[in-house]
Motif scaffolding. Structure first.
Motif, PDB file in Angstrom:
ATOM      1  N   ASP A 299       0.856  -1.191   0.000  1.00  0.00           N
ATOM      2  CA  ASP A 299       0.000   0.000   0.000  1.00  0.00           C
ATOM      3  C   ASP A 299       0.889   1.237   0.000  1.00  0.00           C
ATOM      4  OD1 ASP A 299      -2.796   1.300   0.545  1.00  0.00           O
ATOM      5  OD2 ASP A 299      -1.428   2.230   1.981  1.00  0.00           O
ATOM      6  N   VAL A 300       0.590   2.169  -0.891  1.00  0.00           N
ATOM      7  CA  VAL A 300       1.276   3.458  -0.955  1.00  0.00           C
ATOM      8  C   VAL A 300       0.196   4.535  -1.009  1.00  0.00           C
ATOM      9  CG1 VAL A 300       2.875   4.921  -2.222  1.00  0.00           C
ATOM     10  CG2 VAL A 300       3.197   2.438  -2.235  1.00  0.00           C
ATOM     11  N   ASN A 320      -2.997   0.319  -3.791  1.00  0.00           N
ATOM     12  CA  ASN A 320      -2.757  -0.862  -2.963  1.00  0.00           C
ATOM     13  C   ASN A 320      -3.191  -2.124  -3.700  1.00  0.00           C
ATOM     14  OD1 ASN A 320      -5.547  -0.846  -2.813  1.00  0.00           O
ATOM     15  ND2 ASN A 320      -5.656  -0.518  -0.611  1.00  0.00           N
ATOM     16  N   GLY A 321      -2.824  -3.257  -3.140  1.00  0.00           N
ATOM     17  CA  GLY A 321      -3.208  -4.521  -3.741  1.00  0.00           C
ATOM     18  C   GLY A 321      -2.509  -5.692  -3.082  1.00  0.00           C
ATOM     19  N   TYR A 322      -2.875  -6.886  -3.528  1.00  0.00           N
ATOM     20  CA  TYR A 322      -2.261  -8.094  -2.985  1.00  0.00           C
ATOM     21  C   TYR A 322      -2.207  -9.181  -4.045  1.00  0.00           C
ATOM     22  CZ  TYR A 322      -7.017 -10.001  -2.527  1.00  0.00           C
ATOM     23  OH  TYR A 322      -8.293 -10.450  -2.788  1.00  0.00           O
ATOM     24  N   GLY A 388      -5.215  -1.813  -7.277  1.00  0.00           N
ATOM     25  CA  GLY A 388      -5.865  -0.665  -7.878  1.00  0.00           C
ATOM     26  C   GLY A 388      -5.515   0.640  -7.191  1.00  0.00           C
ATOM     27  N   ALA A 389      -5.945   1.739  -7.799  1.00  0.00           N
ATOM     28  CA  ALA A 389      -5.717   3.084  -7.272  1.00  0.00           C
ATOM     29  C   ALA A 389      -7.001   3.600  -6.636  1.00  0.00           C
ATOM     30  CB  ALA A 389      -5.263   4.017  -8.388  1.00  0.00           C
ATOM     31  N   TYR A 390      -6.827   4.400  -5.588  1.00  0.00           N
ATOM     32  CA  TYR A 390      -8.010   4.910  -4.901  1.00  0.00           C
ATOM     33  C   TYR A 390      -7.780   6.344  -4.459  1.00  0.00           C
ATOM     34  CZ  TYR A 390      -5.277   3.857  -0.672  1.00  0.00           C
ATOM     35  OH  TYR A 390      -4.294   3.807   0.290  1.00  0.00           O
ATOM     36  N   THR A 391      -8.872   7.042  -4.221  1.00  0.00           N
ATOM     37  CA  THR A 391      -8.834   8.385  -3.671  1.00  0.00           C
ATOM     38  C   THR A 391     -10.085   8.608  -2.843  1.00  0.00           C
ATOM     39  OG1 THR A 391      -8.626  10.733  -4.191  1.00  0.00           O
ATOM     40  CG2 THR A 391      -9.974   9.414  -5.677  1.00  0.00           C
ATOM     41  N   SER A 392      -9.958   9.423  -1.819  1.00  0.00           N
ATOM     42  CA  SER A 392     -11.122   9.767  -1.001  1.00  0.00           C
ATOM     43  C   SER A 392     -10.899  11.117  -0.374  1.00  0.00           C
ATOM     44  CB  SER A 392     -11.364   8.707   0.082  1.00  0.00           C
ATOM     45  OG  SER A 392     -10.319   8.713   1.034  1.00  0.00           O
ATOM     46  N   GLY A 393     -11.987  11.761  -0.029  1.00  0.00           N
ATOM     47  CA  GLY A 393     -11.906  13.069   0.600  1.00  0.00           C
ATOM     48  C   GLY A 393     -13.067  13.293   1.549  1.00  0.00           C
TER      49      GLY A 393
END
Length: 536
Positions: A299-300, A320-322, A388-393
């Protein structure tokens, strides 16, 4: 579930945590560590340790029953669909566990417990800085629990160890790494539901609570090794870059024998599935299975505040991913590495029906010839990848009013391969891949008093089901759907009393349905028959 609560209530395992969690129910398949937990009518499948997704199922190949709470600081249970960070979401719940971390001050904590059923438990937790300033620090935890139970021939042994280190490389850089081991062994483990309520003639059995129709060699063992490393860089102004990696390797050993109440009773007359009062009607059912699992997690992410329109908002961007490899070793008559007293197994390395009768279940002391097995190179390997890539706010729209937006774009892949006794690979089968799967999330929270909030949320449901196959041995596509939720939450008396009221609606498609057929048994690989599935 804080550390204080777990100490006060003597909560020692993940099973104990979930059994005391409001809104979570469970059913035990047997006393071999196979307990399924449910929330909102669905099985819980999402588990995370320090943000890394793990396989904490309690199946024959799962390692969830080995998890020891003495190694963790707290457990957080989020009910409802929550696929924003992990990419997979089902409508049940997500379980977050946080490890005990080293601090700059020396501290020591110990426990010695003697209890009913010959229980002996020891725990030691030592936090110590490794230099005068505490910029290099460590924490060591060891726990051992050994106990009988109210059932005869049942014995449970748990072992856990954690070594966690942290170093401040500079005023803005922190490195954390460590190692962890967890193991649970259940002696006297059973296989399925086995203690009958009625006899074959319809009368009640009134058997003793201590009844355990397991052999004296029956056991189930789960263990898991973990290595982890995390890096945190402080950019100042509240912004942080965090990079984490975790490697877990686990194994599962199942050597089970139990007096079953199955269809073998038809061979001696009477109703199938019940013992007779004269001591007849019981047959030994047995199963031998061994698994190994290896998972790499990464995870980054970067996170921090943003200021505009007079408010401070929180933003997260990450990837992140596995990659998970589950190995099931093959035992079967075809390979000659599975036998009990020379009797042919029912299938694979399973004994059912009338092959192994028990002369008198009333006087039976659990003795029976044990399995004769040896592991070969024949095995089946299931590979699962999810990244995958993620974003949240979290955006403050007004005083007490927050908007939460986020999403993850995921790639999911699953395939299986078999190896024969010569270690020759047959090639990948049942390949399934999903690209650019979007899992959006939107929610709003309004604090209308100092102690109460009203909220609403929407998210997609995305649950892989690669372990289920169709008639062509292809994995089914993931379950897709949507989840809507609204409700009230309150915290009173300085958080001593918490209350919630939720209304939710879940819709799913691609849900598997059993057809009643089975896949043909493969003499080359020795694979077990598996239920054929189709889309509902």
């Amino acid at each position: 579930m804080t550390r204080q609560v777990m100490d006060d209530q003597q909560i020692n395992s993940l099973d104990d945590v979930l059994n005391t969690t409001p809104g979570v129910t469970s059913y035990a398949n047997d006393n071999a560590g196979r307990t399924t937990y449910r929330a909102r009518g669905f099985n819980i499948t999402n588990y995370k340790i320090d943000g890394m997704q793990i396989d904490a199922t309690t199946s024959f190949g799962g390692v969830g029953s080995s998890m020891n709470m003495d190694l963790y600081e707290n457990v957080q249970i989020v009910r409802g669909a929550n696929g924003l960070l992990g990419g997979t979401g089902d409508p049940s719940a997500t379980i977050y566990l946080q490890r005990k971390a080293p601090t700059k001050e020396f501290a020591a904590n110990g426990l010695l417990r003697l209890g009913n059923w010959n229980e002996h438990r020891v725990m030691a937790d030592i936090n110590t800085p490794l230099n005068h300033s505490g910029t290099i620090r460590s924490r060591y935890v060891f726990t051992w629990d050994d106990t009988d139970t109210f059932r005869v021939r049942e014995h449970v042994n748990r072992l856990g160890a954690l070594a966690n280190f942290a170093a401040d490389l500079s005023a803005r850089d922190t490195l954390n790494f460590g190692f962890q081991y967890e193991r649970t062994r259940n002696d006297g483990a059973s296989w399925g539901t086995n203690v009958p309520i009625w006899y074959a003639d319809g009368t009640r059995t009134h058997l003793s609570r201590s009844t355990n129709p397991a052999t004296d060699w029956s056991q189930a063992t789960r263990d898991q090794y973990t290595a982890f490393i995390n890096y945190d860089h402080d950019f100042s102004a509240g912004w942080h870059l965090k990079v984490g990696y975790m490697r877990t390797q686990g194994s599962s050993y199942n050597n089970l024998g139990v007096a079953k109440i199955n269809n073998a009773a038809r061979n001696v007359g009477g109703y199938a599935g019940f013992w007779n009062q004269d001591g007849t009607g019981a047959y030994l059912n047995a199963l031998h299975a061994e698994y190994a699992d290896a998972r790499d997690n990464a995870d980054v992410h970067i996170s921090g505040p943003m200021h505009f329109l007079g408010h401070e908002h929180q933003i997260v961007f990450g990837f992140n991913g596995y990659n998970d490899e589950l190995t099931q070793y093959t035992f079967s008559k075809a390979l000659g590495n599975c036998s009990i007293a020379g009797v042919t197994p029912y299938s694979g390395c399973q004994y059912r029906a009338a092959g192994l009768p028990i002369a008198n279940w009333q006087t039976w002391d659990g003795s029976y010839p044990n399995f004769t097995t040896h592991r070969t190179k024949a095995r089946e390997v299931d590979v699962t990848r999810n990244y995958g890539a993620y974003t949240s706010g979290r955006f403050i729209l007004a005083k007490g009013l927050s908007l939460i937006l986020g999403g993850r774009v995921s790639t999911y892949e699953a395939y299986s391969g078999t190896y024969n006794v010569q270690n020759q690979y047959s090639g990948a089968t049942g390949t399934g891949r999903q690209n650019a799967v979007l899992t959006p999330y939107a929610g709003m929270v309004y604090d209308f008093t100092k102690t109460m909030s009203i909220y609403g949320s929407y998210t997609n449901i995305y649950t892989p089901q690669s372990n289920l196959r169709d008639a062509n041995n292809q994995p089914l596509n993931p379950v897709m759907g949507k989840s809507y939720e609204t409700g009230l939450k309150g915290s009173f008396f300085k958080q001593r009393l918490n209350a919630s009221l939720a209304f939710y609606l879940n819709r799913q498609s691609n849900v598997a349905e059993a057809t009643g057929a089975t896949r043909a048994f493969s003499s080359q690989s020795g694979s077990y028959p598996a239920a054929v599935k189709k889309f509902a």
